[in-house]
Scaffold this active site. Structure first.
Site, PDB file in Angstrom:
ATOM      1  N   ASN A 191       0.811  -1.228   0.000  1.00  0.00           N
ATOM      2  CA  ASN A 191       0.000   0.000   0.000  1.00  0.00           C
ATOM      3  C   ASN A 191       0.842   1.275   0.000  1.00  0.00           C
ATOM      4  O   ASN A 191       0.392   2.323   0.441  1.00  0.00           O
ATOM      5  CB  ASN A 191      -0.961   0.017   1.200  1.00  0.00           C
ATOM      6  CG  ASN A 191      -1.831  -1.228   1.242  1.00  0.00           C
ATOM      7  OD1 ASN A 191      -2.406  -1.619   0.232  1.00  0.00           O
ATOM      8  ND2 ASN A 191      -1.904  -1.867   2.407  1.00  0.00           N
ATOM      9  N   ARG A 192       2.085   1.139  -0.469  1.00  0.00           N
ATOM     10  CA  ARG A 192       3.011   2.272  -0.534  1.00  0.00           C
ATOM     11  C   ARG A 192       3.367   2.831   0.855  1.00  0.00           C
ATOM     12  O   ARG A 192       3.864   3.945   0.983  1.00  0.00           O
ATOM     13  CB  ARG A 192       2.463   3.414  -1.411  1.00  0.00           C
ATOM     14  CG  ARG A 192       2.325   3.033  -2.895  1.00  0.00           C
ATOM     15  CD  ARG A 192       3.670   2.663  -3.483  1.00  0.00           C
ATOM     16  NE  ARG A 192       3.637   2.420  -4.910  1.00  0.00           N
ATOM     17  CZ  ARG A 192       3.518   1.229  -5.485  1.00  0.00           C
ATOM     18  NH1 ARG A 192       3.375   0.143  -4.714  1.00  0.00           N
ATOM     19  NH2 ARG A 192       3.535   1.086  -6.788  1.00  0.00           N
ATOM     20  N   LEU A 193       3.128   2.029   1.897  1.00  0.00           N
ATOM     21  CA  LEU A 193       3.504   2.442   3.250  1.00  0.00           C
ATOM     22  C   LEU A 193       4.905   1.894   3.541  1.00  0.00           C
ATOM     23  O   LEU A 193       5.107   1.045   4.410  1.00  0.00           O
ATOM     24  CB  LEU A 193       2.477   1.936   4.271  1.00  0.00           C
ATOM     25  CG  LEU A 193       1.059   2.491   4.087  1.00  0.00           C
ATOM     26  CD1 LEU A 193       0.117   1.889   5.115  1.00  0.00           C
ATOM     27  CD2 LEU A 193       1.070   4.018   4.189  1.00  0.00           C
TER      28      LEU A 193
END
Length: 214
Positions: A191-193
């Site tokens: 999630n691009r975290l």
């Protein structure tokens, strides 16, 4: 049908990076990740993107190979009259970036570069393959040339000229040693975290760790 660039994406799921497991020393953490990149058969695991800045404040980048990590300094070699060599002569501040796609990892390093000693440069030059030594001697790196044939003719001429002789390092070719002032270790996450851990030096000689927002 050609894919739209904006639609190219992937999820990063291969690892995580937490402050409870990362090494307190960024050089040791770098060596650990580099060894894992080598063992994972990353293409060119020692390749790093080197960024320098011109006298006018214009940045430029290129990819070179890391050739040593000695006394907490990252070492690479180049023509001192190349674009990066000339820019570092005017502004020694530099950044290095390693990208290992298979492991979904990056390391970004900022610091200051200085020329290596003649002894270090001579020792490394002597270890290079014969043809690489010739190439270093005849290439006016980063300069405009008329054609590839021009550089090939210069190569062949130098081969015949030095046949049977020891090939010495040219004065305008040698190493730079980069002393880091900042490390960032980046691990791709879902999630691009992404995980991002920053190291900055402290007055007591230790390094401070902080987590950055993805």
């Amino acid at each position: 049908m050609k894919a739209r660039i904006s639609e190219i994406r992937k999820e990063y799921t291969k690892g995580k990076l937490t402050q409870c497991v990362i090494n307190d020393n960024p050089f040791k953490q770098f060596e650990e990740w580099l060894n894992e990149a080598i063992n994972s058969r990353e293409d060119e695991p020692t390749a790093m993107i080197v960024a320098t800045v011109s006298a006018e404040g214009h940045p430029s980048t290129r990819t070179v190979l890391l050739k040593g990590l000695e006394d907490d300094r990252f070492i690479f070699f180049t023509n001192y009259e190349s674009r990066k060599g000339r820019q570092l002569a005017g502004n020694p501040y530099i950044s290095l970036s390693f990208v290992w796609h298979k492991l979904e990892r990056q390391i970004h390093i900022e610091g200051k570069a200085e020329k290596c000693s003649d002894t270090v440069s001579d020792t490394y030059f002597a270890s290079r393959p014969y043809k690489s030594k010739i190439g270093a001697r005849i290439s006016p790196q980063s300069r405009v040339i008329n054609s590839r044939m021009e550089i090939m003719r210069a190569f062949v001429k130098e081969v015949f000229k030095l046949a049977g002789h020891e090939i010495k390092r040219p004065d305008n070719w040698g190493g730079f040693a980069v002393t880091p002032t900042r490390f960032e270790f980046w691990q791709g996450r879902e999630n691009r975290l992404h995980d991002r851990i920053l190291y900055t030096p402290q007055e007591n000689g230790n390094w401070k760790q902080e987590r950055l927002a993805p």
